[in-house]
Scaffold this motif. Structure first.
Motif, PDB file in Angstrom:
ATOM      1  N   VAL A   6       0.851  -1.197   0.000  1.00 52.35           N
ATOM      2  CA  VAL A   6       0.000   0.000   0.000  1.00 52.35           C
ATOM      3  C   VAL A   6       0.886   1.247   0.000  1.00 52.35           C
ATOM      4  N   LYS A   7       0.617   2.127  -0.919  1.00 53.22           N
ATOM      5  CA  LYS A   7       1.453   3.322  -1.056  1.00 53.22           C
ATOM      6  C   LYS A   7       0.960   4.453  -0.154  1.00 53.22           C
ATOM      7  N   ILE A   8       1.898   5.239   0.323  1.00 54.07           N
ATOM      8  CA  ILE A   8       1.561   6.405   1.144  1.00 54.07           C
ATOM      9  C   ILE A   8       1.090   7.520   0.200  1.00 54.07           C
ATOM     10  N   PRO A   9       0.016   8.244   0.577  1.00 52.78           N
ATOM     11  CA  PRO A   9      -0.537   9.266  -0.331  1.00 52.78           C
ATOM     12  C   PRO A   9       0.336  10.508  -0.457  1.00 52.78           C
ATOM     13  N   LEU A  10      -0.094  11.412  -1.335  1.00 54.68           N
ATOM     14  CA  LEU A  10       0.581  12.714  -1.463  1.00 54.68           C
ATOM     15  C   LEU A  10       0.340  13.539  -0.204  1.00 54.68           C
ATOM     16  N   PHE A  11      -0.926  13.559   0.247  1.00 48.19           N
ATOM     17  CA  PHE A  11      -1.223  14.272   1.497  1.00 48.19           C
ATOM     18  C   PHE A  11      -2.506  13.757   2.139  1.00 48.19           C
ATOM     19  N   TYR A  12      -2.637  14.016   3.440  1.00 48.65           N
ATOM     20  CA  TYR A  12      -3.849  13.742   4.212  1.00 48.65           C
ATOM     21  C   TYR A  12      -4.509  15.080   4.537  1.00 48.65           C
ATOM     22  N   GLY A  13      -5.810  15.053   4.738  1.00 49.73           N
ATOM     23  CA  GLY A  13      -6.473  16.291   5.145  1.00 49.73           C
ATOM     24  C   GLY A  13      -7.957  16.120   5.284  1.00 49.73           C
ATOM     25  N   TRP A  14      -8.627  17.231   5.616  1.00 49.00           N
ATOM     26  CA  TRP A  14     -10.085  17.255   5.672  1.00 49.00           C
ATOM     27  C   TRP A  14     -10.562  17.829   4.345  1.00 49.00           C
ATOM     28  N   PHE A  15     -11.360  17.073   3.649  1.00 45.81           N
ATOM     29  CA  PHE A  15     -11.870  17.490   2.346  1.00 45.81           C
ATOM     30  C   PHE A  15     -13.289  18.004   2.508  1.00 45.81           C
ATOM     31  N   LEU A  16     -13.514  19.261   2.143  1.00 45.77           N
ATOM     32  CA  LEU A  16     -14.831  19.856   2.296  1.00 45.77           C
ATOM     33  C   LEU A  16     -15.839  19.122   1.433  1.00 45.77           C
ATOM     34  N   MET A  17     -17.001  18.877   2.027  1.00 46.83           N
ATOM     35  CA  MET A  17     -18.026  18.149   1.290  1.00 46.83           C
ATOM     36  C   MET A  17     -18.992  19.157   0.667  1.00 46.83           C
ATOM     37  N   SER A  18     -19.817  18.658  -0.227  1.00 49.22           N
ATOM     38  CA  SER A  18     -20.840  19.490  -0.833  1.00 49.22           C
ATOM     39  C   SER A  18     -22.028  19.528   0.136  1.00 49.22           C
ATOM     40  N   GLY A  97     -11.776   8.567   7.087  1.00 48.83           N
ATOM     41  CA  GLY A  97     -13.144   8.461   6.579  1.00 48.83           C
ATOM     42  C   GLY A  97     -14.187   9.126   7.459  1.00 48.83           C
ATOM     43  N   SER A  98     -13.767   9.669   8.614  1.00 48.69           N
ATOM     44  CA  SER A  98     -14.739  10.309   9.511  1.00 48.69           C
ATOM     45  C   SER A  98     -15.057  11.728   9.058  1.00 48.69           C
ATOM     46  N   VAL A  99     -16.270  12.170   9.381  1.00 53.06           N
ATOM     47  CA  VAL A  99     -16.722  13.509   9.005  1.00 53.06           C
ATOM     48  C   VAL A  99     -16.780  14.389  10.243  1.00 53.06           C
ATOM     49  N   SER A 100     -16.240  15.603  10.147  1.00 53.24           N
ATOM     50  CA  SER A 100     -16.362  16.558  11.253  1.00 53.24           C
ATOM     51  C   SER A 100     -16.580  17.954  10.680  1.00 53.24           C
ATOM     52  N   GLU A 101     -16.816  18.911  11.580  1.00 54.21           N
ATOM     53  CA  GLU A 101     -17.072  20.284  11.145  1.00 54.21           C
ATOM     54  C   GLU A 101     -15.796  21.099  11.263  1.00 54.21           C
ATOM     55  N   LEU A 102     -15.408  21.758  10.178  1.00 54.24           N
ATOM     56  CA  LEU A 102     -14.282  22.684  10.252  1.00 54.24           C
ATOM     57  C   LEU A 102     -14.840  24.068  10.555  1.00 54.24           C
ATOM     58  N   SER A 103     -14.165  24.783  11.445  1.00 50.20           N
ATOM     59  CA  SER A 103     -14.593  26.136  11.780  1.00 50.20           C
ATOM     60  C   SER A 103     -13.617  27.135  11.148  1.00 50.20           C
ATOM     61  N   ALA A 201     -10.949  38.986  10.255  1.00 51.94           N
ATOM     62  CA  ALA A 201     -11.406  38.118  11.347  1.00 51.94           C
ATOM     63  C   ALA A 201     -12.929  38.076  11.280  1.00 51.94           C
ATOM     64  N   LEU A 202     -13.482  36.901  11.033  1.00 50.87           N
ATOM     65  CA  LEU A 202     -14.931  36.780  10.826  1.00 50.87           C
ATOM     66  C   LEU A 202     -15.701  36.954  12.143  1.00 50.87           C
ATOM     67  N   ARG A 203     -16.760  37.769  12.096  1.00 54.86           N
ATOM     68  CA  ARG A 203     -17.623  37.957  13.255  1.00 54.86           C
ATOM     69  C   ARG A 203     -18.285  36.620  13.615  1.00 54.86           C
ATOM     70  N   GLU A 204     -18.772  35.933  12.578  1.00 55.63           N
ATOM     71  CA  GLU A 204     -19.395  34.612  12.735  1.00 55.63           C
ATOM     72  C   GLU A 204     -18.531  33.600  12.001  1.00 55.63           C
ATOM     73  N   PRO A 205     -17.958  32.618  12.688  1.00 52.13           N
ATOM     74  CA  PRO A 205     -17.175  31.610  11.970  1.00 52.13           C
ATOM     75  C   PRO A 205     -18.043  30.892  10.937  1.00 52.13           C
ATOM     76  N   ILE A 206     -17.424  30.412   9.868  1.00 53.06           N
ATOM     77  CA  ILE A 206     -18.135  29.634   8.857  1.00 53.06           C
ATOM     78  C   ILE A 206     -17.894  28.162   9.175  1.00 53.06           C
ATOM     79  N   CYS A 207     -18.973  27.406   9.246  1.00 57.98           N
ATOM     80  CA  CYS A 207     -18.903  25.983   9.562  1.00 57.98           C
ATOM     81  C   CYS A 207     -18.935  25.184   8.265  1.00 57.98           C
ATOM     82  N   ALA A 208     -18.014  24.230   8.121  1.00 52.67           N
ATOM     83  CA  ALA A 208     -17.980  23.451   6.880  1.00 52.67           C
ATOM     84  C   ALA A 208     -17.766  21.970   7.191  1.00 52.67           C
ATOM     85  N   SER A 209     -18.663  21.115   6.729  1.00 51.37           N
ATOM     86  CA  SER A 209     -18.512  19.669   6.924  1.00 51.37           C
ATOM     87  C   SER A 209     -17.377  19.158   6.056  1.00 51.37           C
ATOM     88  N   ALA A 210     -16.524  18.317   6.652  1.00 48.74           N
ATOM     89  CA  ALA A 210     -15.367  17.835   5.911  1.00 48.74           C
ATOM     90  C   ALA A 210     -15.049  16.398   6.299  1.00 48.74           C
TER      91      ALA A 210
END
Ligand code: 2AM
Length: 217
Positions: A6-18, A97-103, A201-210
């Motif tokens: 199994v090859k190691i990927p280019l990068f890991y991260g949180w990918f924003l969902m639609s 594979g887990s989904v969380s909210e990015l602020s 600096a955002l008054r209200e943070p933007i929440c994004a599922s990733a």
């Protein structure tokens, strides 16, 4: 056909969902368009053009990214330092594979990049490499997770890795107590840090599922 290792990927991260991906892209475009119309910004447009009096069209200056993510570990297919250890880390395996909210708590613009600063939760910080900040000269002393961001756009010829470095640069200036010119906007307060560096600096943070995952390209 033989099964390969199994090859190691280019990068890991949180990918924003639609639809979060589209929501963030639209907010970023709105912000950049508004920034371009501000007198405070026009006054410093030479930071972008190199010429006094010459205005900059920010939408032309930057090329927007299509699919947004917040990189945790740049592994470079196993060639980056600590890539193997990261891939084998149980927290990484458990969260894959887990989904969380990015602020998203701020937008920033420099002549090179446009990004959104991400504020990580305690749980998300477990996936953040220990050396993400300390490996960057000038960023020592900034809290773990300071570099977390989503690259929104880059100027021609600029690599995405620059976005996190631009963010750390601005945070180091903030830490030194530099408080640039302030402009109050509907979305929050905008500061100028010289040399084309702006942060809203955002008054209200933007929440994004990733989704925490990896990419091979
Ligand atoms: P980014 O996280 O600022 O967007 C693939 O190239 C992804 O890995 C990009 O999203 C990029 O930047 C990130 N990246 C590339 N090189 C990197 C490096 N040396 N350190 C950290 N992240 C890197």
């Amino acid at each position: 056909l033989q099964l390969e290792e199994v090859k190691i990927p280019l990068f890991y991260g949180w990918f924003l969902m639609s639809p979060a991906n589209e929501k963030v892209k639209c907010s970023a475009i709105d912000f950049v368009k508004t920034l371009d119309t501000l007198e405070a910004f026009k006054k410093h447009s030479a930071d972008f053009t190199g010429k006094a009096e010459k205005e900059v069209d920010l939408e032309q200056h930057f090329k927007a990214k299509a699919s947004l993510h917040c990189t945790t570990k740049f592994s470079n297919y196993g060639k980056a330092e600590g890539a193997k250890e990261y891939a084998q880390n149980l927290v990484v395996k458990d969260h894959f594979g887990s989904v969380s909210e990015l602020s998203l708590i701020a937008f920033f613009v420099t002549p090179r990049t446009v990004g959104a600063r991400v504020s990580l939760t305690k749980e998300q910080l477990q996936l953040w490499p220990v050396d993400a900040e300390s490996s960057v000269p000038g960023a020592t002393g900034l809290p773990h997770g300071s570099r977390a961001h989503v690259t929104l756009a880059c100027a021609a010829g600029v690599e995405a890795v620059q976005t996190g470095l631009d963010l750390l640069d601005i945070l180091a200036l903030q830490k030194d107590g530099q408080q640039g010119e302030l402009v109050e906007m509907e979305l929050g307060s905008l500061s100028y840090y010289g040399e084309g560096r702006w942060m809203l600096a955002l008054r209200e943070p933007i929440c994004a599922s990733a989704c925490f995952s990896s990419s091979y390209k």
